[in-house]
Design an enzyme around this catalytic site. Sequence first.
Site, PDB file in Angstrom:
ATOM      1  N   GLY A 131       0.840  -1.196   0.000  1.00 25.38           N
ATOM      2  CA  GLY A 131       0.000   0.000   0.000  1.00 25.38           C
ATOM      3  C   GLY A 131       0.872   1.240   0.000  1.00 25.38           C
ATOM      4  CB  THR A 132       4.080   1.932   1.717  1.00 24.90           C
ATOM      5  OG1 THR A 132       3.560   1.742   3.037  1.00 24.90           O
ATOM      6  CG2 THR A 132       5.153   2.991   1.716  1.00 24.90           C
ATOM      7  CG  ASN A 192      -4.036   4.269   9.984  1.00 24.36           C
ATOM      8  OD1 ASN A 192      -4.379   5.264   9.348  1.00 24.36           O
ATOM      9  ND2 ASN A 192      -2.918   4.234  10.687  1.00 24.36           N
ATOM     10  CD  GLN A 221      -6.291  -0.143   8.323  1.00 28.51           C
ATOM     11  OE1 GLN A 221      -7.067  -1.040   8.658  1.00 28.51           O
ATOM     12  NE2 GLN A 221      -4.988  -0.221   8.560  1.00 28.51           N
ATOM     13  CB  SER A 227      -2.435  -2.763   1.752  1.00 24.03           C
ATOM     14  OG  SER A 227      -1.503  -3.639   2.340  1.00 24.03           O
ATOM     15  CB  ALA A 228      -2.310  -8.065  -0.536  1.00 23.72           C
ATOM     16  CG  HIS A 229      -0.468  -6.607   4.959  1.00 27.24           C
ATOM     17  ND1 HIS A 229      -0.450  -6.311   6.306  1.00 27.24           N
ATOM     18  CD2 HIS A 229      -0.028  -5.505   4.331  1.00 27.24           C
ATOM     19  CE1 HIS A 229       0.005  -5.068   6.465  1.00 27.24           C
ATOM     20  NE2 HIS A 229       0.264  -4.555   5.274  1.00 27.24           N
ATOM     21  CB  THR A 269      10.055 -10.658 -12.175  1.00 26.98           C
ATOM     22  OG1 THR A 269      11.010 -10.542 -13.220  1.00 26.98           O
ATOM     23  CG2 THR A 269       9.218 -11.918 -12.367  1.00 26.98           C
ATOM     24  CB  CYS A 299       3.515   1.460  17.378  1.00 30.94           C
ATOM     25  SG  CYS A 299       3.977   0.578  18.844  1.00 30.94           S
TER      26      CYS A 299
HETATM   27  N1  PLP Z   1      -2.505   3.217   4.311  1.00 26.71           N
HETATM   28  C1  PLP Z   1      -3.097   2.919   5.460  1.00 26.71           C
HETATM   29  C2  PLP Z   1      -4.330   3.661   5.873  1.00 26.71           C
HETATM   30  C3  PLP Z   1      -2.587   1.910   6.279  1.00 26.71           C
HETATM   31  O1  PLP Z   1      -3.182   1.626   7.437  1.00 26.71           O
HETATM   32  C4  PLP Z   1      -1.423   1.223   5.858  1.00 26.71           C
HETATM   33  C5  PLP Z   1      -0.812   0.192   6.709  1.00 26.71           C
HETATM   34  O2  PLP Z   1      -0.934   0.196   7.906  1.00 26.71           O
HETATM   35  C6  PLP Z   1      -0.846   1.579   4.635  1.00 26.71           C
HETATM   36  C7  PLP Z   1      -1.407   2.580   3.884  1.00 26.71           C
HETATM   37  C8  PLP Z   1       0.399   0.917   4.134  1.00 26.71           C
HETATM   38  O3  PLP Z   1       0.146  -0.364   3.610  1.00 26.71           O
HETATM   39  P1  PLP Z   1       1.355  -1.422   3.495  1.00 26.71           P
HETATM   40  O4  PLP Z   1       1.511  -2.016   4.853  1.00 26.71           O
HETATM   41  O5  PLP Z   1       0.892  -2.413   2.484  1.00 26.71           O
HETATM   42  O6  PLP Z   1       2.546  -0.666   3.052  1.00 26.71           O
END
Ligand code: PLP
Length: 391
Positions: free
Chosen positions: A71-72, A151, A179, A199-201, A239, A327
């Site tokens: 996601g970042t 979040n 989120q 974000s997948a996780h 890749t 944190c």
């Molecule tokens: N955006 C939000 C609102 C999040 O809560 C997070 C992760 O905590 C991210 C982006 C980043 O996602 P990733 O962990 O896949 O980099």
Amino acid sequence: MAERSYFDWNATAPLRPEAREAHAAALSLTGNPSSVHAEGRAARQLVEHARADVARLVGARPADVIFTSSGTEANALALTPSIETAAEKKPRGKLLISAIEHPSVRSGGRFARDAIADIPVDADGRVDLAQLGAALLKTVRPLVSIMLANNETGVIQPIAEVAAMVHAAGGLLHVDAVQAAGRIAVDINALGADLLTLSAHKIGGVKGVGALIRAREDIHFPEPLIRGGGQERGLRAGTENVAGIVAFGAAAKASLRARAEEAAHMLALRNRLENGIREIAPQAVIFGAAVERLPNTTLFAVPGMKAETAIIAFDLEGIAVSSGAACSSGRVESSHVLAAMGVSPALRLGGVRVSLGYLTCGAEVGGFLAAWRKLGGGLCKGLSDRSGVAA
Ligand code: PLP
């Protein structure tokens, strides 16, 4: 190890069984999706299948899904001044972001520091639309980035209203839906977002996979984030993480199918949790409680209670919660989200985030409340001035 209760789903969610299975199967595959032979085509087919499932989760077209490493990274790709549309080819002069964005948005991607402006939020943690309107009036061709759900607090932002304002001002809107996905309905077109991050996780896929999704094909990024072999429409070379992407697709499909049922389940438990927290400590403050929030998130504080100490105390009781605040290095810092909401510095250090998931059960909520009662509802001196309450 004794059985533990996991209440930190906003940090990361357990792998969904469907994602685990799909991931394992994909790991056995040899082909590179860019290769033309049968092995390569088989890998490509899996990636494209996952792209369609991720697109479906947010009502987008598969061709508009760009897979990233997180996601970042999707946020970093989105936040670029050179972003173009068919109608507008000049650079975006300014990035407007809310004061409660995730650090990956707050850092501003490829915008210069002095080109980034903050939009305040109100005491409930919702973006101040009057201030957004005023900022839009002063900005030419802005890119605006406002998250769908926070979040820390789970507070849901009025994105459709924001989108109407941004578009009327000739701007583009990026929405971080990391989120929100899987917890509330997310439709890129209904929201009016031009770009959306996942974000997948957070939805039960593996860590280290994300996606940036465009609402329309006329949105272009002339400057790739990573140059090289031209993967992902030339926007981020390398890749593809085939197994990770495949697991993302499986998680997206499962989340979409089960979302309404899972949300109702989480909300019932969350209400029970919040009623119990208040009953044990009537002075507890639940942030954002007056406005629309995700069904799974509670951020609360009690005057005098330090989050760091409370988290350790809960951990010793077998319960994983987190602080609302950043944190990152294991140390709790004051929350920029609560600061933006005007929460006092003392209370800001006490925000404890309890985030639930579809696997959370009533017995775990009961266990949390029993621990909370044992820990004195944050009132015993243990939670305010020493770290090992349970000892
Ligand atoms: N955006 C939000 C609102 C999040 O809560 C997070 C992760 O905590 C991210 C982006 C980043 O996602 P990733 O962990 O896949 O980099």
